[in-house]
Design a protein around this motif. Structure first.
Motif, PDB file in Angstrom:
ATOM      1  N   ARG A  53       0.836  -1.202   0.000  1.00  0.00           N
ATOM      2  CA  ARG A  53       0.000   0.000   0.000  1.00  0.00           C
ATOM      3  C   ARG A  53       0.867   1.246   0.000  1.00  0.00           C
ATOM      4  O   ARG A  53       2.018   1.223   0.433  1.00  0.00           O
ATOM      5  CB  ARG A  53      -0.912   0.007   1.215  1.00  0.00           C
ATOM      6  N   ASP A  54       0.269   2.311  -0.458  1.00  0.00           N
ATOM      7  CA  ASP A  54       0.927   3.615  -0.430  1.00  0.00           C
ATOM      8  C   ASP A  54       0.831   4.156   0.990  1.00  0.00           C
ATOM      9  O   ASP A  54      -0.258   4.518   1.451  1.00  0.00           O
ATOM     10  CB  ASP A  54       0.234   4.559  -1.415  1.00  0.00           C
ATOM     11  N   ARG A  55       1.942   4.138   1.687  1.00  0.00           N
ATOM     12  CA  ARG A  55       1.965   4.665   3.050  1.00  0.00           C
ATOM     13  C   ARG A  55       3.279   5.391   3.267  1.00  0.00           C
ATOM     14  O   ARG A  55       4.276   5.121   2.619  1.00  0.00           O
ATOM     15  CB  ARG A  55       1.744   3.568   4.089  1.00  0.00           C
ATOM     16  N   ARG A  56       3.271   6.294   4.197  1.00  0.00           N
ATOM     17  CA  ARG A  56       4.417   7.164   4.440  1.00  0.00           C
ATOM     18  C   ARG A  56       5.702   6.383   4.722  1.00  0.00           C
ATOM     19  O   ARG A  56       6.774   6.775   4.308  1.00  0.00           O
ATOM     20  CB  ARG A  56       4.100   8.123   5.595  1.00  0.00           C
ATOM     21  N   ARG A  57       5.604   5.284   5.428  1.00  0.00           N
ATOM     22  CA  ARG A  57       6.820   4.569   5.834  1.00  0.00           C
ATOM     23  C   ARG A  57       7.598   3.947   4.674  1.00  0.00           C
ATOM     24  O   ARG A  57       8.727   3.524   4.869  1.00  0.00           O
ATOM     25  CB  ARG A  57       6.511   3.531   6.898  1.00  0.00           C
ATOM     26  N   HIS A  59       7.894   5.774   1.778  1.00  0.00           N
ATOM     27  CA  HIS A  59       8.212   6.924   0.929  1.00  0.00           C
ATOM     28  C   HIS A  59       9.649   7.404   1.128  1.00  0.00           C
ATOM     29  O   HIS A  59      10.248   7.213   2.183  1.00  0.00           O
ATOM     30  CB  HIS A  59       7.284   8.101   1.246  1.00  0.00           C
ATOM     31  N   VAL A  65       7.493   6.122  -3.705  1.00  0.00           N
ATOM     32  CA  VAL A  65       7.917   4.885  -3.042  1.00  0.00           C
ATOM     33  C   VAL A  65       9.431   4.765  -3.180  1.00  0.00           C
ATOM     34  O   VAL A  65       9.988   4.908  -4.273  1.00  0.00           O
ATOM     35  CB  VAL A  65       7.194   3.659  -3.631  1.00  0.00           C
ATOM     36  N   SER A 108       0.024   2.768  -4.507  1.00  0.00           N
ATOM     37  CA  SER A 108       0.248   1.364  -4.151  1.00  0.00           C
ATOM     38  C   SER A 108       0.963   0.660  -5.299  1.00  0.00           C
ATOM     39  O   SER A 108       0.748   1.002  -6.462  1.00  0.00           O
ATOM     40  CB  SER A 108      -1.093   0.681  -3.873  1.00  0.00           C
TER      41      SER A 108
END
Length: 162
Positions: A53-57, A59, A65, A108
């Motif tokens: 998933r697209d999540r800050r951690r 990035h 990503v 994502s």
């Protein structure tokens, strides 16, 4: 373990939440991969699909990503595909990886790992190239990897048969 991993996947994914549970089990076995929070969506001999998933951690400093998150996704999908594909008594380890960053990785990510050639049974060890393509939510391939796996007999099997 190859047959048991595939069998485990098939059993677990019949249940509600089974894909999530299988993903957690893989990360329990190889804890580093939990850093990308993968979700296995398909597994069969010769093919593995994993999403993150697209999540800050995951990035980098510009909000896309991170390159190493993509490398982790590629190695994980290729390794699980290899494990599910190899005959019993064989083992694998990544020998090298070549990557191409084709476009900004935004959103994502969906990785698909497939072998470049069928695995041939050979005495001793052998190289087995695996390709991984990672696509964004629109289906555009943003990253490609070619991972060369070193495949050989398990040492404990050699000792038992020799």
């Amino acid at each position: 373990m190859s047959a048991s991993l595939l069998s485990l996947y098939r059993r677990m994914t019949r249940w509600p939440g089974g894909h999530w549970l299988f993903s957690r089990a893989v990360c329990f076995r190889a804890p580093y991969f939990s850093t990308i929070a993968p979700r296995f969506v398909a597994l069969e001999p010769g093919r593995c699909e994993v999403r993150i998933r697209d999540r800050r951690r995951v990035h980098n400093h510009i909000g896309t990503v991170h390159a190493i998150a993509l490398c982790n996704l590629a190695e994980l999908s290729a390794g699980v595909m290899a494990e599910a594909t190899m005959p019993p008594g064989m083992r694998w380890i990544p020998k090298g990886m070549t990557v191409e960053y084709l476009n900004k990785a935004v959103g994502s990510m969906h990785a698909v790992a497939t072998p470049d050639v069928p695995l041939a049974a050979k005495e001793g060890g052998q190289e087995w190239p695996v390709s991984v393509q990672v696509a964004d939510p629109g289906g555009a391939v943003v990253f490609r990897a070619r991972i060369v796996m070193w495949v050989s007999q398990r040492k404990d099997r050699v000792a038992q048969t020799g």
